[in-house]
Design a protein around this motif. Structure first.
Motif, PDB file in Angstrom:
ATOM      1  N   PHE A 185      26.973  48.555  47.632  1.00  0.00           N
ATOM      2  CA  PHE A 185      28.099  49.472  47.474  1.00  0.00           C
ATOM      3  C   PHE A 185      29.283  48.994  48.322  1.00  0.00           C
ATOM      4  O   PHE A 185      30.425  48.919  47.826  1.00  0.00           O
ATOM      5  N   LEU A 186      29.044  48.636  49.578  1.00  0.00           N
ATOM      6  CA  LEU A 186      30.107  48.138  50.449  1.00  0.00           C
ATOM      7  C   LEU A 186      30.660  46.804  49.946  1.00  0.00           C
ATOM      8  O   LEU A 186      31.876  46.572  49.978  1.00  0.00           O
ATOM      9  N   TYR A 187      29.767  45.938  49.487  1.00  0.00           N
ATOM     10  CA  TYR A 187      30.169  44.625  48.947  1.00  0.00           C
ATOM     11  C   TYR A 187      31.094  44.792  47.745  1.00  0.00           C
ATOM     12  O   TYR A 187      32.157  44.171  47.665  1.00  0.00           O
ATOM     13  N   ALA A 188      30.692  45.646  46.795  1.00  0.00           N
ATOM     14  CA  ALA A 188      31.483  45.847  45.586  1.00  0.00           C
ATOM     15  C   ALA A 188      32.831  46.473  45.908  1.00  0.00           C
ATOM     16  O   ALA A 188      33.869  46.061  45.358  1.00  0.00           O
ATOM     17  N   LEU A 191      35.091  43.779  47.397  1.00  0.00           N
ATOM     18  CA  LEU A 191      35.617  42.878  46.370  1.00  0.00           C
ATOM     19  C   LEU A 191      36.737  43.538  45.582  1.00  0.00           C
ATOM     20  O   LEU A 191      37.736  42.901  45.240  1.00  0.00           O
ATOM     21  N   ARG A 192      36.568  44.803  45.290  1.00  0.00           N
ATOM     22  CA  ARG A 192      37.583  45.538  44.539  1.00  0.00           C
ATOM     23  C   ARG A 192      38.888  45.649  45.326  1.00  0.00           C
ATOM     24  O   ARG A 192      39.982  45.627  44.746  1.00  0.00           O
ATOM     25  N   ALA A 193      38.777  45.756  46.658  1.00  0.00           N
ATOM     26  CA  ALA A 193      39.954  45.932  47.504  1.00  0.00           C
ATOM     27  C   ALA A 193      40.692  44.622  47.776  1.00  0.00           C
ATOM     28  O   ALA A 193      41.893  44.633  48.053  1.00  0.00           O
ATOM     29  N   LEU A 194      39.976  43.503  47.682  1.00  0.00           N
ATOM     30  CA  LEU A 194      40.584  42.201  47.981  1.00  0.00           C
ATOM     31  C   LEU A 194      41.469  41.720  46.841  1.00  0.00           C
ATOM     32  O   LEU A 194      41.286  42.127  45.692  1.00  0.00           O
ATOM     33  N   PRO A 195      42.417  40.831  47.140  1.00  0.00           N
ATOM     34  CA  PRO A 195      43.203  40.214  46.059  1.00  0.00           C
ATOM     35  C   PRO A 195      42.289  39.446  45.104  1.00  0.00           C
ATOM     36  O   PRO A 195      41.185  39.034  45.477  1.00  0.00           O
ATOM     37  N   ARG A 196      42.728  39.245  43.889  1.00  0.00           N
ATOM     38  CA  ARG A 196      41.916  38.556  42.876  1.00  0.00           C
ATOM     39  C   ARG A 196      42.003  37.032  43.035  1.00  0.00           C
ATOM     40  O   ARG A 196      42.452  36.305  42.159  1.00  0.00           O
ATOM     41  N   TRP A 197      41.598  36.550  44.207  1.00  0.00           N
ATOM     42  CA  TRP A 197      41.624  35.120  44.468  1.00  0.00           C
ATOM     43  C   TRP A 197      40.589  34.407  43.600  1.00  0.00           C
ATOM     44  O   TRP A 197      39.465  34.871  43.435  1.00  0.00           O
ATOM     45  N   ARG A 201      35.758  34.450  42.667  1.00  0.00           N
ATOM     46  CA  ARG A 201      35.049  34.623  41.399  1.00  0.00           C
ATOM     47  C   ARG A 201      33.688  33.929  41.386  1.00  0.00           C
ATOM     48  O   ARG A 201      32.848  34.228  40.525  1.00  0.00           O
ATOM     49  N   ALA A 202      33.464  33.032  42.325  1.00  0.00           N
ATOM     50  CA  ALA A 202      32.168  32.358  42.413  1.00  0.00           C
ATOM     51  C   ALA A 202      31.118  33.209  43.115  1.00  0.00           C
ATOM     52  O   ALA A 202      29.935  32.864  43.117  1.00  0.00           O
ATOM     53  N   LEU A 203      31.528  34.329  43.696  1.00  0.00           N
ATOM     54  CA  LEU A 203      30.574  35.195  44.396  1.00  0.00           C
ATOM     55  C   LEU A 203      29.643  35.891  43.408  1.00  0.00           C
ATOM     56  O   LEU A 203      30.020  36.143  42.260  1.00  0.00           O
ATOM     57  N   PRO A 204      28.420  36.219  43.839  1.00  0.00           N
ATOM     58  CA  PRO A 204      27.452  36.865  42.932  1.00  0.00           C
ATOM     59  C   PRO A 204      27.985  38.183  42.371  1.00  0.00           C
ATOM     60  O   PRO A 204      28.588  38.976  43.095  1.00  0.00           O
ATOM     61  N   LEU A 205      27.752  38.394  41.087  1.00  0.00           N
ATOM     62  CA  LEU A 205      28.070  39.650  40.406  1.00  0.00           C
ATOM     63  C   LEU A 205      29.539  40.050  40.567  1.00  0.00           C
ATOM     64  O   LEU A 205      29.878  41.229  40.619  1.00  0.00           O
ATOM     65  N   TYR A 206      30.433  39.066  40.599  1.00  0.00           N
ATOM     66  CA  TYR A 206      31.842  39.354  40.854  1.00  0.00           C
ATOM     67  C   TYR A 206      32.431  40.297  39.807  1.00  0.00           C
ATOM     68  O   TYR A 206      32.996  41.338  40.140  1.00  0.00           O
ATOM     69  N   ASP A 207      32.320  39.936  38.522  1.00  0.00           N
ATOM     70  CA  ASP A 207      32.923  40.767  37.470  1.00  0.00           C
ATOM     71  C   ASP A 207      32.275  42.152  37.419  1.00  0.00           C
ATOM     72  O   ASP A 207      32.964  43.166  37.271  1.00  0.00           O
ATOM     73  N   TYR A 208      30.979  42.173  37.519  1.00  0.00           N
ATOM     74  CA  TYR A 208      30.271  43.461  37.494  1.00  0.00           C
ATOM     75  C   TYR A 208      30.689  44.329  38.679  1.00  0.00           C
ATOM     76  O   TYR A 208      30.892  45.541  38.528  1.00  0.00           O
ATOM     77  N   ALA A 213      32.710  49.142  41.063  1.00  0.00           N
ATOM     78  CA  ALA A 213      33.369  49.625  42.270  1.00  0.00           C
ATOM     79  C   ALA A 213      34.340  50.764  41.993  1.00  0.00           C
ATOM     80  O   ALA A 213      34.788  51.450  42.925  1.00  0.00           O
ATOM     81  N   GLN A 214      34.637  51.009  40.738  1.00  0.00           N
ATOM     82  CA  GLN A 214      35.480  52.147  40.379  1.00  0.00           C
ATOM     83  C   GLN A 214      34.718  53.475  40.468  1.00  0.00           C
ATOM     84  O   GLN A 214      35.320  54.543  40.412  1.00  0.00           O
ATOM     85  N   ARG A 215      33.389  53.380  40.581  1.00  0.00           N
ATOM     86  CA  ARG A 215      32.550  54.585  40.572  1.00  0.00           C
ATOM     87  C   ARG A 215      32.126  54.975  41.988  1.00  0.00           C
ATOM     88  O   ARG A 215      32.228  54.208  42.938  1.00  0.00           O
ATOM     89  N   GLU A 216      31.582  56.182  42.096  1.00  0.00           N
ATOM     90  CA  GLU A 216      31.161  56.739  43.364  1.00  0.00           C
ATOM     91  C   GLU A 216      29.755  56.257  43.741  1.00  0.00           C
ATOM     92  O   GLU A 216      29.051  55.677  42.907  1.00  0.00           O
ATOM     93  N   PHE A 217      29.340  56.534  44.987  1.00  0.00           N
ATOM     94  CA  PHE A 217      28.039  56.069  45.468  1.00  0.00           C
ATOM     95  C   PHE A 217      26.891  56.599  44.616  1.00  0.00           C
ATOM     96  O   PHE A 217      25.905  55.892  44.382  1.00  0.00           O
ATOM     97  N   ALA A 218      26.996  57.839  44.153  1.00  0.00           N
ATOM     98  CA  ALA A 218      25.907  58.433  43.365  1.00  0.00           C
ATOM     99  C   ALA A 218      25.633  57.618  42.114  1.00  0.00           C
ATOM    100  O   ALA A 218      24.470  57.501  41.692  1.00  0.00           O
ATOM    101  N   PHE A 219      26.670  57.043  41.517  1.00  0.00           N
ATOM    102  CA  PHE A 219      26.450  56.223  40.323  1.00  0.00           C
ATOM    103  C   PHE A 219      25.794  54.899  40.695  1.00  0.00           C
ATOM    104  O   PHE A 219      24.922  54.412  39.971  1.00  0.00           O
TER     105      PHE A 219
END
Length: 277
Positions: A185-188, A191-197, A201-208, A213-219
């Motif tokens: 949750f913290l990782y996602a 990534l969402r908060a960082l610039p789209r460098w 994009r080579a990081l695991p599960l970047y697009d996902y 990351a638009q959703r809440e912790f419960a999701f």
């Protein structure tokens, strides 16, 4: 019906039947899952969902004005599905407990199965059932976990799943899924908060991660619990899906598509042979 499929259905029922009322999905998420199908393909059509869970998708699809929307599921999740649909404000629906791999009907204009086939003992039998229940000239659409882009999940989560799926659902949800998903949750969110460098994009599960990351912790926890609670998950590669589409004689040549979603799953479908109504 295999014993393993029934165990999987029972496991998911424990998940769906212990969620708050309503859909766990957003309108945008459902539209993304269904694309290239959209409201125009559903409006006035007879539609079938194969593996409906608690009807989290059906409550959205009903807003697209189908003539009729039917859902089937092997597990007792149909109990929560019926409750959710009863408060939807619509009456043009049915839900019943059926094994989707053996289910047969006169045929629907649109048949979809989202997030289900990859949990079956025989995923191809599930796909063939989707096509079998699509009328001549009708549309079918599926979504499954990809082998591509899921190396981290396969290497880390899958071994845990083999243990967690044997535990009481509440222990899996609160004792395992809750603490285990927090670092992701913290990782996602980071990534969402960082610039789209480009390098990121080579990081695991970047697009996902950008998407969830638009959703809440419960999701996040809901997704993690669904990953851990099921006795069986298969990750399907593009070549396998293309082979299914090519080898099924009811599928119209030239109508098919296989599209990557969020870097770690596949949307695929097409049209059956015959003239549209």
């Amino acid at each position: 019906m295999s014993r393993a499929d029934q165990q999987t259905a029972d496991a998911f029922a424990s998940s769906w039947n212990n969620l708050p009322p309503g859909s766990v999905y957003t309108t945008a998420q459902v539209a993304d899952w269904f694309a290239p199908l959209g409201p125009d393909d559903i409006r006035g059509a007879r539609v079938l969902e194969m593996g409906c869970g608690n009807a989290s998708l059906m409550v959205h699809v009903l807003r697209w004005s189908p003539a009729q929307l039917d859902g089937i599921d092997l597990g007792a999740a149909v109990d929560s599905a019926q409750k959710n649909l009863a408060t939807s404000g619509f009456s043009n629906w049915t839900v019943r407990q059926e094994d989707l791999t053996t289910f047969s009907s006169a045929g629907y204009d649109v048949v979809y199965s989202i997030g289900v086939l990859h949990h079956l003992t025989m995923p191809k039998a599930g796909f063939d059932a989707v096509v079998r229940n699509t009328r001549p000239g009708g549309r079918f659409h599926c979504w499954v976990y990809a082998r591509e882009g899921n190396a981290l999940v396969i290497g880390v989560v899958d071994p845990l799943r083999r243990i967690a799926s044997r535990l009481p659902w509440w222990l899996t949800k609160y004792g395992l899924a809750t603490p285990l998903v927090f670092p992701y949750f913290l990782y996602a969110k980071a990534l969402r908060a960082l610039p789209r460098w480009r390098a990121l994009r080579a990081l695991p599960l970047y697009d996902y991660s950008q998407w969830i990351a638009q959703r809440e912790f419960a999701f996040f926890r809901h997704v993690a619990f669904d990953q851990l609670v099921t006795p069986r998950t298969v990750y399907l590669d593009r070549g396998t899906l293309e082979k299914w589409l090519c080898e099924n004689g009811r599928v119209a040549p030239g109508s098919t598509y296989v599209t990557m979603r969020n870097g770690n799953s596949w949307k695929f479908g097409g049209q059956t042979r015959g003239e549209p109504a």
